[in-house]
Scaffold this motif. Structure first.
Motif, mmCIF file in Angstrom:
data_model
loop_
_atom_site.group_PDB
_atom_site.id
_atom_site.type_symbol
_atom_site.label_atom_id
_atom_site.label_comp_id
_atom_site.label_asym_id
_atom_site.label_seq_id
_atom_site.Cartn_x
_atom_site.Cartn_y
_atom_site.Cartn_z
ATOM 1 N N ILE A 116 -46.512 -4.746 20.761
ATOM 2 C CA ILE A 116 -47.079 -5.451 20.821
ATOM 3 C C ILE A 116 -48.128 -5.418 20.190
ATOM 4 N N ILE A 117 -49.199 -4.599 19.826
ATOM 5 C CA ILE A 117 -50.187 -4.290 19.173
ATOM 6 C C ILE A 117 -49.722 -4.903 17.901
ATOM 7 N N ALA A 118 -48.736 -4.695 16.805
ATOM 8 C CA ALA A 118 -47.977 -5.678 15.968
ATOM 9 C C ALA A 118 -48.895 -7.007 15.597
ATOM 10 N N CYS A 119 -48.258 -7.619 17.410
ATOM 11 C CA CYS A 119 -48.433 -8.887 17.551
ATOM 12 C C CYS A 119 -49.263 -9.900 15.828
ATOM 13 N N PRO A 120 -48.803 -10.367 14.991
ATOM 14 C CA PRO A 120 -49.611 -11.334 13.923
ATOM 15 C C PRO A 120 -50.671 -12.098 14.808
ATOM 16 N N CYS A 121 -51.155 -11.819 16.221
ATOM 17 C CA CYS A 121 -52.288 -13.049 16.314
ATOM 18 C C CYS A 121 -53.692 -13.117 15.738
ATOM 19 N N ALA A 122 -53.755 -12.432 15.155
ATOM 20 C CA ALA A 122 -54.835 -12.295 13.792
ATOM 21 C C ALA A 122 -55.291 -12.668 12.741
ATOM 22 N N LEU A 123 -53.812 -12.579 12.475
ATOM 23 C CA LEU A 123 -53.438 -12.723 11.237
ATOM 24 C C LEU A 123 -53.544 -14.457 10.895
ATOM 25 N N GLY A 124 -52.579 -14.847 11.904
ATOM 26 C CA GLY A 124 -52.625 -16.213 11.959
ATOM 27 C C GLY A 124 -54.017 -16.931 11.450
ATOM 28 N N LEU A 125 -55.121 -16.666 12.364
ATOM 29 C CA LEU A 125 -56.035 -17.003 13.262
ATOM 30 C C LEU A 125 -56.564 -17.357 12.156
#
Length: 476
Positions: A116-125
């Protein structure tokens, strides 16, 4: 957008500083001003086909485009996702073997928390958010970016090449001095010269016509008009052969007295005026000093460009003394006079061969080859057609401050992207070990999946909030 059936119009979007003649079949843009005669239009483009809509579409396309730096993110993501899965499996195994009772429960919590914490949402945004906000911020300042790649390349630009007329100057020259030779007087020369120049669309030609009208001189008709590319114009007026243009052109045509004109022209050129030579019946009759005032915003814009560490080079078709005077007054680093559109293109190419990253600023018409050749083409004015197609950046206004704004925008946007990527990377570098249970041996703390989900959301929010700072970034 419409098609001209008859008349004369001046488009607000052509990027030209002066009115342009329109004939049957020419395209015109809605909202332009018809200055002379009647104008009959046929609407051939409405709604989505209009120039304004295409400009809006260009901004939208740029906001959706991908910057080259996104390739780095893609490469990282290619290895990042498998690495996270491996970390989750290792965390599960480690807690299953070495964890406290109940071991499987703790192992499951740690494994899920890592995922969960490593979900790369921030990286993609990180990249698209900054690009979207940055392009929108540029549009608000009248800087239209063609795509995200332009933003990235613009940051690396070290040399700005600018045209003079309409870029550094107002693009509305006026005749400020007339010196006659032989038996000719000022009014006679202006009458004959205006008759010839009235058939030319060049800004300097229109300056002569305006001076004749201001002096209330009676207009006469010219015949056998012809334009000499890069040199001048000639025609027959009241049984006189009239030739108007550069001194070199008059020399080539065997005109008498050109050297005397050159001697008098020096003082005008030293003050930044363009000098036009007028020959009547194969003899020099007068020189006309034409001054195009420098825009009030130009000195401040050039100062900003220099503060950004950019070298400014001026290319102009004017004579050497005139170009030197303007360059000296504005503190321009380098200038080249008597340059044709083809030579501008070659000059930009040579700069690139020397390892320079070049941005070319022009009106998007005669400068189209150089705009296309430059690393970044900047079309001054609100250019259509060639201007938008040839340039990576289009400035809604013909103000050099837009160039400084584009340079600042690219630097701030790229800096913002790097900040976002740093937040994303550092967050995962710290978050994954904590989620895997790094703190448990020291503090007895095991990260709950709910806390991990909240932390993951916070990382995305932080990236978005940082990107939104571009909305208030100072560009000029």
């Amino acid at each position: 957008m419409g098609k001209c059936l008859a008349g004369r119009a001046a488009s607000m979007l052509t990027g030209e500083p002066m009115p342009v003649k329109k004939v049957e079949g020419d395209e015109i843009t809605g909202g332009t001003l018809n200055q002379t005669g009647a104008l009959v239009m046929e609407a051939v483009g409405v709604g989505g086909d209009t120039v304004l809509n295409r400009i809006v579409q260009m901004v939208a396309d740029a906001q959706r485009s991908r910057a080259p730096i996104q390739k780095l993110v893609d490469v990282v993501a290619r290895y990042f996702v498998p690495a996270v899965i491996v970390c989750s499996i290792l965390a599960f195994i480690g807690w299953s073997v070495f964890g406290p009772q109940p071991q499987l429960a703790h192992a499951f919590v740690a494994a899920v928390a890592v995922l969960i914490i490593a979900c790369p949402c921030a990286l993609g945004l990180a990249t698209p958010m900054s690009v979207m906000v940055g392009v929108g911020r540029g549009a608000k300042e009248g800087v239209l970016i063609k795509n995200a790649e332009v933003l990235e390349v613009m940051e690396k630009v070290d040399t700005i090449v600018v045209d003079k007329t309409g870029t550094l100057t107002q693009g509305r020259p006026e005749v400020t001095g007339v010196e006659t030779f032989g038996h000719w007087n000022e009014n006679d020369v202006l009458t004959l010269a205006a008759a010839v120049e009235s058939q030319s669309e060049h800004p300097l030609a229109q300056a002569v016509v305006r001076r004749a009208n201001a002096d209330e001189l009676q207009p006469v008709e010219a015949s056998e008009f012809s334009s000499i590319t890069g040199g001048g114009v000639q025609a027959r007026v009241d049984d006189h052969d009239v030739l108007i243009g550069k001194a070199d052109l008059l020399d080539e045509q065997g005109i008498e007295g050109v050297n005397a004109g050159r001697e008098k022209a020096g003082s005008h050129q030293a003050e930044g005026a363009t000098v036009v030579f007028v020959a009547i019946d194969n003899t020099l009759a007068a020189i006309l000093a034409i001054t195009d005032p420098i825009k009030q915003s130009t000195p401040a814009a050039l100062k900003t460009l220099h503060e950004l560490g950019l070298k400014v080079v001026m290319l102009t078709g004017d004579a050497e003394p005139t170009a030197k005077a303007v360059a000296s007054r504005l503190g321009i680093d380098e200038f080249h006079a008597g340059v044709s559109p083809e030579e501008k293109h070659d000059f930009v190419r040579e700069l690139k061969k020397e390892g320079k990253t070049v941005a070319m600023c022009g009106d998007g018409i005669n400068d189209a080859p150089a705009l296309a050749e430059a690393n970044v083409g900047i079309a001054m004015g609100t250019g259509t057609g060639v201007a938008i197609e040839s340039a990576g950046v289009t400035l809604v206004g013909s103000d050099l401050r837009g160039v400084a704004a584009a340079a600042n925008l690219s630097r701030k946007t790229m800096s913002n992207i790097r900040q976002n990527l740093f937040f994303a990377f550092i967050y995962n570098a710290l978050g994954i070990p904590v989620a895997a249970g790094l703190l448990y041996p020291f503090f007895g703390v095991l990260l709950s999946p709910m806390i991990a989900a909240a932390a993951m959301s916070f990382s995305s929010v932080s990236v978005i909030a940082n990107a939104l700072r571009l909305r208030v970034a100072k560009l000029t």
